[in-house]
Design a protein around this motif. Structure first.
Motif, short mmCIF file in Angstrom:
data_model
loop_
_atom_site.label_atom_id
_atom_site.label_comp_id
_atom_site.label_asym_id
_atom_site.label_seq_id
_atom_site.Cartn_x
_atom_site.Cartn_y
_atom_site.Cartn_z
N GLY A 141 0.81 -1.22 0.00
CA GLY A 141 0.00 0.00 0.00
C GLY A 141 0.84 1.26 0.00
O GLY A 141 0.51 2.24 -0.69
N ARG A 142 1.94 1.23 0.74
CA ARG A 142 2.83 2.41 0.78
C ARG A 142 3.45 2.66 -0.59
O ARG A 142 3.56 3.81 -1.04
CB ARG A 142 3.91 2.19 1.83
N ALA A 143 3.83 1.59 -1.29
CA ALA A 143 4.38 1.75 -2.64
C ALA A 143 3.33 2.35 -3.57
O ALA A 143 3.63 3.23 -4.40
CB ALA A 143 4.87 0.41 -3.17
N LEU A 144 2.09 1.89 -3.45
CA LEU A 144 1.03 2.41 -4.31
C LEU A 144 0.76 3.89 -4.04
O LEU A 144 0.40 4.64 -4.96
CB LEU A 144 -0.26 1.61 -4.10
N MET A 145 0.94 4.34 -2.80
CA MET A 145 0.69 5.74 -2.45
C MET A 145 1.66 6.70 -3.16
O MET A 145 1.40 7.90 -3.22
CB MET A 145 0.77 5.93 -0.94
N THR A 146 2.76 6.17 -3.68
CA THR A 146 3.65 7.02 -4.48
C THR A 146 3.16 7.15 -5.91
O THR A 146 3.75 7.86 -6.72
CB THR A 146 5.09 6.45 -4.50
N ASN A 147 2.07 6.46 -6.25
CA ASN A 147 1.46 6.47 -7.59
C ASN A 147 2.49 6.17 -8.68
O ASN A 147 2.76 6.99 -9.56
CB ASN A 147 0.76 7.81 -7.83
N PRO A 148 3.05 4.95 -8.62
CA PRO A 148 4.11 4.60 -9.56
C PRO A 148 3.57 4.24 -10.94
O PRO A 148 2.41 3.85 -11.10
CB PRO A 148 4.75 3.37 -8.91
N ARG A 149 4.44 4.32 -11.93
CA ARG A 149 4.16 3.77 -13.26
C ARG A 149 4.56 2.31 -13.30
O ARG A 149 3.93 1.51 -13.97
CB ARG A 149 4.95 4.54 -14.33
N VAL A 150 5.66 1.98 -12.61
CA VAL A 150 6.18 0.62 -12.56
C VAL A 150 6.27 0.19 -11.09
O VAL A 150 6.82 0.92 -10.26
CB VAL A 150 7.58 0.52 -13.21
N LEU A 151 5.73 -0.98 -10.78
CA LEU A 151 5.78 -1.52 -9.42
C LEU A 151 6.59 -2.80 -9.42
O LEU A 151 6.28 -3.75 -10.15
CB LEU A 151 4.36 -1.79 -8.92
N LEU A 152 7.63 -2.84 -8.60
CA LEU A 152 8.51 -4.00 -8.49
C LEU A 152 8.17 -4.75 -7.21
O LEU A 152 8.28 -4.20 -6.11
CB LEU A 152 9.98 -3.55 -8.46
#
Length: 232
Positions: A141-152
């Protein structure tokens, strides 16, 4: 092409782990990275994030080179990483963990809570008060909150209880359905990963030895045996 690796060479200090690796990821696609232990899967995602030593080749995000950028600049450019260790902030509440990294975009606090209702229920708990599964949800969820284009994602279901594994995979499916973000998923549980992705690559000795539709690899025990040394 959202993310492209061209003849990438990288490792730790003078030791090279990746040898001329190529990879292509489209927007809205989930690409699974599988292979035997120690062949370079984690090194691959750490290299995309900028955490290894770059020895050659290119990393392109939307056609622009990012291999010369520091990790925090790659994150700002649109690449987010969920490591195996989760690394949530233990002294912050769930909500503060999410808010502290937030950037404007489609992924809001309400949307992350919708994806992981358990986080909403525990929004006042501190990071070190959560179970392993809840910490993994929080890290994602924390990674998604950065609104990424690419998620690893590096082995996101490792060590989790079966019911939590189901929740995590369902969340990944829902993220795929949004269509805008590309996901690179490294996972030892290859059967689960292939069932929740469009395309896969197999790595051996730091190079890609197979690429193709996930469903095709999953349906071919002989190919799995040849590349992974595993009977279906």
């Amino acid at each position: 092409m959202l993310l492209e690796l061209r003849q990438l060479q990288a490792g730790y200090g003078p030791s090279r782990v990746l040898h001329g690796l190529d990879l292509r990821l489209r927007a809205g696609e989930t690409l699974v990275v599988v292979g035997r232990n120690g062949v370079g899967k984690t090194t691959l995602v750490e290299t995309i994030m900028g955490l290894t030593d770059h020895h050659g080749g290119e990393i392109l995000l939307d056609g622009a080179p990012v291999h010369g950028l520091a990790p925090h600049r790659r994150n700002r450019a649109g690449i987010a990483w969920v490591p195996q260790q989760r690394e949530v902030f233990p002294s912050l509440t769930v909500e503060d963990n999410l808010r502290v990294v937030a950037r404007p975009g489609e992924w809001t606090l309400a949307r992350v809570y919708g994806l992981f209702p358990r986080l909403a229920e525990r929004h006042r708990h501190h990071g070190d008060q959560l179970s392993g599964g809840e910490q993994q949800m929080l890290a994602l969820g924390r990674a998604l909150m950065t609104n990424p284009r690419v998620l690893l994602l590096d082995e996101p279901v490792e060590g989790l209880a079966p019911i939590v594994v189901e929740e995590m995979l369902a969340a990944i499916d829902r993220m795929r359905a949004t269509g805008g973000m590309g996901i690179v998923l490294v996972e030892q549980k290859y059967e689960l990963a292939l069932a929740h992705s469009e395309r896969c690559i197999v790595i051996d000795h730091g190079a890609v030895v197979h690429t193709g539709p996930s469903a095709a690899l999953l349906a071919d025990p002989a190919l799995i045996e040849r590349h992974l040394g595993l009977a279906h």
